[in-house]
Write an enzyme that holds these catalytic residues in place. Structure first.
Site, PDB file in Angstrom:
ATOM      1  N   ASP A 120      71.380  37.517  10.138  1.00 51.38           N
ATOM      2  CA  ASP A 120      70.577  36.507   9.440  1.00 51.38           C
ATOM      3  C   ASP A 120      69.256  36.330  10.176  1.00 51.38           C
ATOM      4  OD1 ASP A 120      69.888  34.387   7.741  1.00 51.38           O
ATOM      5  OD2 ASP A 120      70.812  32.910   9.066  1.00 51.38           O
ATOM      6  N   ASP A 130      66.132  36.271   9.213  1.00 45.65           N
ATOM      7  CA  ASP A 130      65.044  35.500   8.611  1.00 45.65           C
ATOM      8  C   ASP A 130      63.693  36.201   8.671  1.00 45.65           C
ATOM      9  OD1 ASP A 130      66.370  33.018   7.630  1.00 45.65           O
ATOM     10  OD2 ASP A 130      66.976  32.859   9.723  1.00 45.65           O
ATOM     11  N   ASP A 146      72.035  31.015   0.678  1.00 39.89           N
ATOM     12  CA  ASP A 146      70.983  31.626   1.506  1.00 39.89           C
ATOM     13  C   ASP A 146      71.266  33.130   1.537  1.00 39.89           C
ATOM     14  OD1 ASP A 146      69.139  30.729   4.338  1.00 39.89           O
ATOM     15  OD2 ASP A 146      69.883  32.777   4.059  1.00 39.89           O
ATOM     16  N   TRP A 194      72.426  21.711   6.109  1.00 39.12           N
ATOM     17  CA  TRP A 194      73.056  22.856   6.763  1.00 39.12           C
ATOM     18  C   TRP A 194      73.422  22.454   8.183  1.00 39.12           C
ATOM     19  CZ3 TRP A 194      70.869  25.420  11.119  1.00 39.12           C
ATOM     20  CH2 TRP A 194      71.701  26.444  11.622  1.00 39.12           C
ATOM     21  N   GLU A 227      74.711  23.930   2.269  1.00 40.26           N
ATOM     22  CA  GLU A 227      74.443  25.348   2.556  1.00 40.26           C
ATOM     23  C   GLU A 227      75.519  25.948   3.468  1.00 40.26           C
ATOM     24  OE1 GLU A 227      70.702  25.964   4.520  1.00 40.26           O
ATOM     25  OE2 GLU A 227      70.812  28.159   4.361  1.00 40.26           O
ATOM     26  N   HIS A 242      68.069  29.740  -0.912  1.00 39.23           N
ATOM     27  CA  HIS A 242      67.275  29.914   0.299  1.00 39.23           C
ATOM     28  C   HIS A 242      66.977  31.395   0.376  1.00 39.23           C
ATOM     29  CE1 HIS A 242      67.596  26.340   3.285  1.00 39.23           C
ATOM     30  NE2 HIS A 242      67.004  26.020   2.161  1.00 39.23           N
ATOM     31  N   LYS A 244      77.378  29.273   5.547  1.00 39.94           N
ATOM     32  CA  LYS A 244      76.898  30.367   6.388  1.00 39.94           C
ATOM     33  C   LYS A 244      78.087  31.195   6.864  1.00 39.94           C
ATOM     34  CE  LYS A 244      73.739  31.334  10.158  1.00 39.94           C
ATOM     35  NZ  LYS A 244      72.528  30.909  10.832  1.00 39.94           N
ATOM     36  N   ASP A 300      63.262  30.554   2.961  1.00 37.24           N
ATOM     37  CA  ASP A 300      63.768  30.195   4.285  1.00 37.24           C
ATOM     38  C   ASP A 300      63.714  31.407   5.211  1.00 37.24           C
ATOM     39  OD1 ASP A 300      64.990  29.141   6.496  1.00 37.24           O
ATOM     40  OD2 ASP A 300      67.015  29.165   5.650  1.00 37.24           O
ATOM     41  N   HIS A 324      73.173  34.708   4.498  1.00 35.68           N
ATOM     42  CA  HIS A 324      74.391  34.054   4.977  1.00 35.68           C
ATOM     43  C   HIS A 324      75.688  34.683   4.482  1.00 35.68           C
ATOM     44  CE1 HIS A 324      72.384  30.015   6.268  1.00 35.68           C
ATOM     45  NE2 HIS A 324      71.764  31.076   6.729  1.00 35.68           N
TER      46      HIS A 324
END
Ligand code: RNT
Ligand code: ZN
Length: 415
Positions: free
Chosen positions: A302, A304, A267, A196, A234, A294, A236, A334, A270
């Site tokens: 994003d 997380d 992800d 990424w 990956e 992810h 985004k 993730d 994303h």
């Protein structure tokens, strides 16, 4: 090579403690044509890759440790790992709470790399991790780290106009794949190497094409040599400070992964807020051989957050199971929350992912498909809704007991 390697338990022996509850649940599921014994066996064998970076807020062990690339870990809960021994101790503690096949996902900044620049890393810098993981019977996955470095500070790495900067990161990417190939050899299961890059612009660029051409050619260089690893890329949507343009967008990497035969990493944080990864899995599975998930939880961006056992998590697991993709989808987590106890953050997320897989495996797919293909939508709806109140927690508790892991997590912070 088989994917199914990691820490695990022997499900064929022993029964749990809540036998009565479990026996009742077994009967209820049997009425829907589901064999809970087979489900427990299957559940235990699904590998989930735990991300090492929840333990120290993505700082790593190079010695600098400033996070950029448009990602952020917020919160000041005490107990973030300060060195490799603390991190391993925390991971071992988390593993004592997490049932099932668990892999560990390392980033390149977590090696024995104090004073070693990214274009100098070698397998020997990860020998400590390999020894430790071998002792636990745990397989390792890997990630190049193209952020948090003076050469990423302009927001561009593999797409940078300066050829020297691109060459630096290309070298890093190649070295990471070689390190992961050593993991593969040592552990007997292919290491997943996910790439990424944050590359993008805060404000509206004039030229959206040239950076993508540069990224494409840098990637061609990184992937030129075939190695026994699972390469994943990956995409985004945007990062903090990189809001207007991302070089490695979803369309870019979907195309690239298809053309080069790479795995596509999706992800969950994303995409646009109304898009969900669960809705993408079956379609992309027709065009890429392997997917990497992810699994994260975006809150407004994003962010997380630790993953919850929510509808989207169950929907993702269900799509993987219903579409028969368990051996083509690599599941990794993730997220990084610095506001709570980090061991609990791992344990909650890893257990939630496995609970979602349990719910998915208990799904009466063949009966539902049968009703659907006969256009009996009444039967499909009633069955789906009635199934929702079946007692999956009794199966979870039985599974945890057999795996020798707590059915319920302790509530208090561990650090
Ligand atoms: C960033 C990506 C990436 C990172 C890790 C640390 O938005 O999700 O996967 O979170 O590499
Ligand atoms: Zn990610």
């Amino acid at each position: 090579m088989s994917m199914n390697m990691g820490t695990g338990t022997n499900m064929s022996t022993g029964t749990g403690t809540n036998t009565n509850m479990y026996e009742l649940a077994k009967e209820r599921y049997a009425a829907f044509g589901i064999d809970t014994e087979a489900v427990i066996q299957a559940l235990d064998a699904i590998p989930i890759s735990m991300h090492c970076w929840q333990g120290d807020d993505v700082k790593g062990f190079e010695g600098g440790g400033t996070l950029d690339g448009g990602i952020q870990s917020t919160g000041n809960h005490p107990g973030a790992a300060r060195n490799v021994d603390e991190l391993r101790g925390m991971i071992e503690e988390a593993l004592s709470l997490i049932p099932g096949q668990t892999r560990l996902n390392l980033h390149a900044i977590y090696g024995d790399v104090a004073g070693v620049d990214r274009n100098q890393i070698e397998p020997r810098h990860f020998a400590g991790w390999m020894d430790w993981a071998r002792g636990l019977g745990m397989a390792l996955d890997f990630n190049p780290t193209l952020f948090g470095h003076p050469k990423s500070s302009q927001g561009l790495t593999l797409a940078h106009p300066d050829e020297g900067i691109r060459a630096f990161w290309i070298e890093h990417g190649k070295r990471c794949r070689r390190i992961a190939a050593c993991f593969t050899e040592a552990q007997g299961s292919s290491s997943v190497v996910n790439l990424w890059v944050a590359d993008g612009f805060k404000d509206i660029p004039a030229d959206t094409l040239t950076p993508r051409q540069r990224l494409q050619s840098s990637l061609d260089d990184i992937y030129a040599k075939p190695l026994d690893v699972v390469d994943a890329v990956e995409s985004k949507l945007f990062g903090i400070g990189l809001e207007s343009y991302t070089v490695g967008s979803h369309e870019f990497y979907l195309g690239y992964a298809i053309r080069k035969g790479l795995a596509l990493c999706l992800d969950t944080g994303h995409f646009h807020p109304t898009e969900v990864v669960s809705a993408k899995i079956s379609a992309v599975s027709l065009f890429v051989e392997r997917l990497l998930l992810h699994v994260s939880r975006p809150v407004r961006w994003d962010s997380d957050h630790v993953i919850l056992l929510d509808d989207e998590l169950v929907a993702i697991a269900r799509e993987v199971v219903r579409c028969g993709l368990l051996d083509r989808v690599h599941i990794g987590l993730d997220y990084f929350d610095g506001s709570i106890d980090r061991v609990s953050a791992w344990a909650v997320g890893m257990r939630n992912m496995r609970k979602a897989l349990l719910i998915a495996l208990l799904d009466p797919m063949s009966a539902l498909r049968d009703a659907e293909w006969r256009f009996d939508f009444t039967r499909r709806l009633v069955m789906m809704e009635e199934w929702k109140s079946l007692p999956w927690p009794a199966v979870w508790e039985e599974y945890c007991a057999r795996a020798g892991k707590p059915a319920q997590l302790p509530f208090g912070a561990r650090r």
